[in-house]
Structure formats: structure tokens, C-alpha cells
Design an enzyme around this catalytic site. Sequence first.
Site, PDB file in Angstrom:
ATOM      1  N   GLY A   1       0.800  -1.214   0.000  1.00  0.00           N
ATOM      2  CA  GLY A   1       0.000   0.000   0.000  1.00  0.00           C
ATOM      3  C   GLY A   1       0.828   1.255   0.000  1.00  0.00           C
ATOM      4  N   CYS A   2       2.119   1.099  -0.180  1.00  0.00           N
ATOM      5  CA  CYS A   2       2.987   2.258  -0.225  1.00  0.00           C
ATOM      6  C   CYS A   2       2.939   2.834  -1.633  1.00  0.00           C
ATOM      7  CB  CYS A   2       4.411   1.843   0.129  1.00  0.00           C
ATOM      8  SG  CYS A   2       5.346   3.179   0.807  1.00  0.00           S
TER       9      CYS A   2
END
Lengths: 138, 110
Positions: free
Chosen positions: B108-109
Site C-alpha cells: 500500500g505504499c
Amino acid sequence: MSEEGIIKKLMYVNRKAPYGTIYALESLEVVLIGAAFDQQVSLAFVDDGVYQLTRSQNTDGIGMKNFSPTYAALGDYDVRHIYVERESLEARGLTVEDLMPLTYEDEDDDWAEKESLRIVDSSELATLMGEQDVVLSF
Amino acid sequence: MPLEVNGKSYETDEEGYLANINEWEPGLADAMAEADGTSLGDNHWEVINFLREYYEEYQIAPAVRVLTKAIGKKLGKDKGNSKYLYELFPYGPAKQACKYAGLPKPTGCV
């Protein structure tokens, strides 16, 4: 990362066993990514999806990563409502004892550890689904 | 591009993350930091070690928001804030510290 806005109720519904298909892992990753957006998130586990939460998974024989420890991190991501359908558990001869304990720490209550996981029967789950703005099925 | 440390070669992906997490050793973190023009002190290692422990337990690298909160709980409020963590890891605490720790890029970065 998050902006002030409308908070929606999102439920991720997990129906499949963890390793036969990519659905379980994909769902978990979407939940973790989506957690950045400050929505009110819940997870439901029904049908073979209940196997995703079973204890002591071992994937050595199939050469895949055992991602089950990651469910325990959901509390850190502010996912505090995890529902497991009672009928699905019973149909598979499982009880809550067969599932991993899932908790979150309540920052507003001196980091007290609280249960995230709740067993609900299908009618209650139907009511919960009806209250959602969005239901995502995996 | 493989990374050369103490005569050994380590496979990395196109962004410099270690390909095989099990090959990690502390010297790699120092070498990666040096390549970025910096060096690691105790405060950096606190975060790197925390990330490795988190990965060991949960099999994921935490998102930066989660990291900040958890560091605050474990190491104190003066360290559990973005300012402190960004000063240590200007390229982004989760991304850069995870790279030094030999972990994959956080889920999710963006």
C-alpha cells in the site's frame, strides 16, 4: 494521506479457502491498502472463507507464503470488526477455538486489548450487510 | 542491480530492495545507506530492528501510519511522529527503512 470527507461503511466478504485461488490474499492486500483512507471497514468470512482464519496454517507442502499471521496485524490498521458466519463454521465442523484470536488495541482506553472477531449467524450478517454503503466480495 | 558487500553479491529489484529477505545482514543496511549518501546511527537501527520484528511476526512491512503509531507506543511519543521519522529517513520512513531492513516495499505504499 487521508482527507476530510465522507466516511463510508465498507465490508469485505471473503468466501474462498486461502490458498487454492488468489482471492484471499488479494482481499487482504486491498484491506491493508484501503485502510489508509479512514473508512469504516469490516470483514466477513463465510463459506470456505472461514478457513482463512484457522490457526496453525502450514504452507510448506505447497510452496506458497503462509500469509495467515498478517490477519493479526489488522488491528494495527484500525480494522476492528471481523465477522465469521456461524453456519459456515458449523458446516465445516469448526468452532471459534479453531480460529486465530484477533484483537485490536484501543488507543482511547489506555491501549486495552479488545476482541475484533465475532461469530454471527447468517441473519445477523445479512442485517450487517444491509447497513453497508459498499460490499466487496472476494 | 546486484549489491556487493564484503565480497558477496546480493540480488536486488529495480528499486534496490533485497530480492531474498533471508540473505539480509546488518552490513547490507550500512552499504545501502552509504550508497544513499548517509550513515546509520542507533536511532536508525531502532527503527530498522523494529521493522524486522514486525515482519517476523506479521509477515508484512507496516504502512507508515501504522509504523508511526507502533513506534510511538514502543519507543515513546517523542519518536512516534512523522517529523522524527522523516528526519531519520528522508526518503520516507517506511520505504527507506524497509529497504535497509531487507524487507519488501510496504503493502500500500504509493
